[in-house]
Structure formats: structure tokens, C-alpha cells
Design a protein around this motif. Structure first.
Motif, mmCIF file in Angstrom:
data_model
loop_
_atom_site.group_PDB
_atom_site.id
_atom_site.type_symbol
_atom_site.label_atom_id
_atom_site.label_comp_id
_atom_site.label_asym_id
_atom_site.label_seq_id
_atom_site.Cartn_x
_atom_site.Cartn_y
_atom_site.Cartn_z
ATOM 1 N N VAL A 289 45.768 46.928 43.639
ATOM 2 C CA VAL A 289 45.985 45.611 44.234
ATOM 3 C C VAL A 289 45.699 45.645 45.726
ATOM 4 C CG1 VAL A 289 47.736 43.874 44.778
ATOM 5 C CG2 VAL A 289 47.645 44.869 42.493
ATOM 6 N N ILE A 290 46.164 46.705 46.403
ATOM 7 C CA ILE A 290 45.922 46.843 47.844
ATOM 8 C C ILE A 290 44.429 46.945 48.130
ATOM 9 C CG2 ILE A 290 46.246 48.341 49.839
ATOM 10 C CD1 ILE A 290 48.688 46.704 49.133
ATOM 11 N N SER A 291 43.715 47.721 47.302
ATOM 12 C CA SER A 291 42.267 47.876 47.494
ATOM 13 C C SER A 291 41.552 46.546 47.305
ATOM 14 C CB SER A 291 41.715 48.912 46.506
ATOM 15 O OG SER A 291 42.325 50.174 46.716
ATOM 16 N N ALA A 292 41.956 45.793 46.269
ATOM 17 C CA ALA A 292 41.331 44.494 46.012
ATOM 18 C C ALA A 292 41.591 43.523 47.158
ATOM 19 C CB ALA A 292 41.860 43.920 44.700
ATOM 20 N N MET A 293 42.812 43.511 47.675
ATOM 21 C CA MET A 293 43.153 42.623 48.784
ATOM 22 C C MET A 293 42.363 42.987 50.036
ATOM 23 S SD MET A 293 47.278 42.218 48.278
ATOM 24 C CE MET A 293 47.432 41.233 49.778
ATOM 25 N N THR A 294 42.207 44.290 50.276
ATOM 26 C CA THR A 294 41.428 44.744 51.435
ATOM 27 C C THR A 294 39.977 44.293 51.313
ATOM 28 O OG1 THR A 294 42.866 46.687 51.660
ATOM 29 C CG2 THR A 294 40.726 46.753 52.771
ATOM 30 N N ALA A 295 39.415 44.434 50.108
ATOM 31 C CA ALA A 295 38.031 44.010 49.887
ATOM 32 C C ALA A 295 37.884 42.504 50.092
ATOM 33 C CB ALA A 295 37.586 44.399 48.474
ATOM 34 N N ALA B 104 29.741 42.281 39.586
ATOM 35 C CA ALA B 104 29.479 40.845 39.451
ATOM 36 C C ALA B 104 30.775 40.084 39.192
ATOM 37 C CB ALA B 104 28.479 40.594 38.327
ATOM 38 N N ARG B 105 31.626 40.637 38.329
ATOM 39 C CA ARG B 105 32.890 39.969 38.018
ATOM 40 C C ARG B 105 33.797 39.935 39.251
ATOM 41 N NH1 ARG B 105 33.021 40.227 32.248
ATOM 42 N NH2 ARG B 105 30.924 39.520 31.741
ATOM 43 N N PHE B 106 33.790 41.016 40.032
ATOM 44 C CA PHE B 106 34.622 41.042 41.236
ATOM 45 C C PHE B 106 34.142 40.008 42.250
ATOM 46 C CE2 PHE B 106 35.197 42.516 45.628
ATOM 47 C CZ PHE B 106 36.582 42.480 45.692
ATOM 48 N N LEU B 107 32.822 39.904 42.440
ATOM 49 C CA LEU B 107 32.280 38.929 43.393
ATOM 50 C C LEU B 107 32.590 37.500 42.948
ATOM 51 C CD1 LEU B 107 28.817 40.557 44.192
ATOM 52 C CD2 LEU B 107 30.803 40.411 45.701
ATOM 53 N N SER B 108 32.492 37.250 41.647
ATOM 54 C CA SER B 108 32.818 35.925 41.125
ATOM 55 C C SER B 108 34.293 35.610 41.327
ATOM 56 C CB SER B 108 32.463 35.859 39.634
ATOM 57 O OG SER B 108 32.797 34.593 39.096
ATOM 58 N N ILE C 45 40.450 36.841 37.282
ATOM 59 C CA ILE C 45 41.174 38.067 37.626
ATOM 60 C C ILE C 45 41.178 39.043 36.458
ATOM 61 C CG2 ILE C 45 43.440 38.996 38.254
ATOM 62 C CD1 ILE C 45 43.937 36.386 39.795
ATOM 63 N N ILE C 46 41.389 38.535 35.240
ATOM 64 C CA ILE C 46 41.446 39.388 34.051
ATOM 65 C C ILE C 46 40.130 40.114 33.841
ATOM 66 C CG2 ILE C 46 41.502 39.338 31.522
ATOM 67 C CD1 ILE C 46 43.716 37.244 31.724
ATOM 68 N N GLN C 47 39.009 39.390 33.913
ATOM 69 C CA GLN C 47 37.724 40.028 33.667
ATOM 70 C C GLN C 47 37.376 41.048 34.748
ATOM 71 O OE1 GLN C 47 34.250 37.422 33.892
ATOM 72 N NE2 GLN C 47 35.523 35.842 34.830
ATOM 73 N N THR C 48 37.946 40.900 35.938
ATOM 74 C CA THR C 48 37.741 41.896 36.989
ATOM 75 C C THR C 48 38.530 43.165 36.702
ATOM 76 O OG1 THR C 48 37.378 40.164 38.646
ATOM 77 C CG2 THR C 48 37.934 42.351 39.460
#
Length: 272
Positions: free
Chosen positions: A28-34, A204-208, A241-244
Motif C-alpha cells: 500500500v505504501i509503495s502504491a501511494m508513493t507511486a 497497464a492496470r496500475f496506470l488505469s 483497484i482489484i485488477q491492479t
């Protein structure tokens, strides 16, 4: 090279030894940082959605190279490709009847290439298709997505069939990669081209997902209101969020394998 890899190896070893709750927290921390970095770097967040489509297209290009040059479809899930074609076809229908834009053209190109991949697996390269490993029952996702789309769909002014179709393609896209993950889970060894393709899907899923999250933050929640009322706006965001997170675990081992100089990705038990 070895000296440079030691810190990476130390970090990955430390992460691997942490309990599941700590791993989830670090994720979660990594995703928030990104997300923060993307918000600072990318000023027009609509570009993130276009970037997601471009990365997806790049992943399909890798598949095309694999199928045409390597002459094998080993490790690929036909069922995942069929689910992808299904949600793309439904989304294209929605685009034509609800809002025709640049994404309609991108989805059209993606659908055509996906249908070509299905054709190659089913007919040209059928001998190398690992049907026994591709054993995910797709009705486990299609039926729940259909039922959910009937219960929770947009509250816009469009026809009820169009609203249900829109919801169906959103839900199905979130879980369409599950058969591919099952194939990799059954084989435990993922060859490079398949690994590159699935990693491209993850990016791609993360960028979306980042596109939607940042749009919600920029509009201070007004975007959710624009999507309608009830549970639908939350379900759209939740689906992204789920697909990421479905692909997050695989992407971690992909990067770890790449940093270690391994061409073939070996997945430990319990991954995906």
C-alpha cells in the motif's frame, strides 16, 4: 554487477520474510508513493489512461512476436484471451452507443489483435496449447459479473441494456486475467515472452487505476458523483483497484527475477 545486486537481494529477502500483514502494508505504501510521483510528474491525468492502453498494446505486441517467431503458444491462457475479447466487444458496443472517442479506436485495435491471438491458439498453434493447464472455469467469473452488473450499474440516462453492458465489461475486465494466472500457477515456470506480456498487463492496470484515483482526487470526489449515485461509483473504483492488486504479486517476482538476471521466471508456491 553482483555488488549492485546485493542491496536489492537484501531488500527482497527481507520483504519475503515479513508476515502477510507487513507485506500488504508495504504494498500500500509503495502504491501511494507511486501515485504521488505520478501526480507530480503527469499534469494531464487523462494521459495515464492513454499510457495504459499503449502499454497493453505493447504487451500484445510481445504476444504477436511470440506466436509468429517462436511458433508456440505454450504458457498462454486461451480462456483469458476469450474473456478479454468478450469485455472489449461489450465495451466497444457501449462506446458506439454512449460516447465515441479516441478510446473507441484504441479498443477496436486491441480487440482485433486479441481475436487474432485467439485464432492462432485455437487453430494454427493448437499442438502447443497447454489445455490441461488452462483449467480455470470461466463461468466462475462470467456469471457473477453478469449478476453483479444487473444489480449494480450506472444511474445515467442511457438505456438499461447499455448501462448493464457497461457495468458488465467493467467487472469482467477486473478478473479477466485470472485464467492466465492459473496457467502460470499450474506450470510454476513462466517463459520470458509470457512473463513480459503479463507484466505489461500489470503496468497497464496500475496506470488505469492511477488515472481514476488521481481524477477523483483532482475533482475532490465530484467525478464519483458524475458517474451516478448508489454503489456504482464505488464499484468502478474498486474494480480498478482489484485488477491492479491481482497482478501485484506476479509483478513483484517479475522485477525480482529481472534484477537477478534470470530469463525464465520461476514462481514459488502460493504465488498467483
Amino acid at each position: 554487477m553482483k555488488a549492485a545486486q546485493r542491496p536489492i537481494h537484501a531488500v527482497t529477502t527481507w520483504v519475503r520474510r515479513q508476515p502477510p500483514k507487513v507485506k500488504a502494508f508495504l504494498g500500500v505504501i509503495s502504491a501511494m508513493t507511486a501515485l504521488v510521483l505520478l501526480r507530480m510528474i503527469v499534469h494531464d491525468h487523462d494521459n495515464l489512461f492513454v499510457a495504459a492502453e499503449a502499454v497493453h498494446a505493447l504487451g500484445i505486441s510481445v504476444l504477436i512476436y511470440k506466436l509468429t517467431k517462436e511458433k508456440t503458444c505454450a504458457g498462454l491462457s486461451l480462456k483469458s484471451q476469450e474473456l478479454t475479447a468478450l469485455f472489449l466487444a461489450v465495451r466497444l458496443y457501449c462506446s458506439f452507443v454512449m460516447e465515441f472517442d479516441i478510446h473507441t479506436l484504441l479498443d477496436s485495435a486491441t480487440l482485433v489483435t486479441t481475436l487474432w491471438v485467439i485464432y492462432m491458439i485455437r487453430f494454427k498453434l493448437k499442438a502447443s496449447y497447454m489445455e490441461d493447464k488452462d483449467n480455470f472455469a470461466i463461468y466462475y467469473v462470467v456469471i457473477p459479473c453478469a449478476v453483479l452488473s444487473i444489480l449494480i450499474h450506472p444511474s445515467t440516462h442511457h438505456h438499461i441494456i447499455n448501462k448493464i453492458s457497461w457495468a458488465f465489461c467493467v467487472y469482467l475486465e477486473a478478473v479477466s486475467v485470472l485464467p492466465q494466472l492459473r496457467v502460470m500457477q499450474n506450470t510454476k515456470i513462466v517463459e520470458p515472452f509470457t512473463a513480459h506480456y503479463v507484466f505489461a498487463l500489470g503496468i497497464a492496470r496500475f496506470l488505469s487505476c492511477a488515472h481514476w484515483v488521481l481524477q477523483v482526487l483532482d475533482t475532490r470526489g465530484r467525478l464519483l458523483t458524475a458517474l451516478g449515485y448508489g454503489f456504482w461509483p464505488i464499484m468502478v473504483l474498486l474494480s480498478e483497484i482489484i485488477q491492479t492488486f491481482i497482478l501485484a504479486d506476479f509483478c513483484y517476482y517479475y522485477v525480482k527475477s529481472l534484477m537477478g538476471g534470470q530469463l525464465v521466471l520461476r514462481l514459488p508456491s502460493g504465488v498467483v
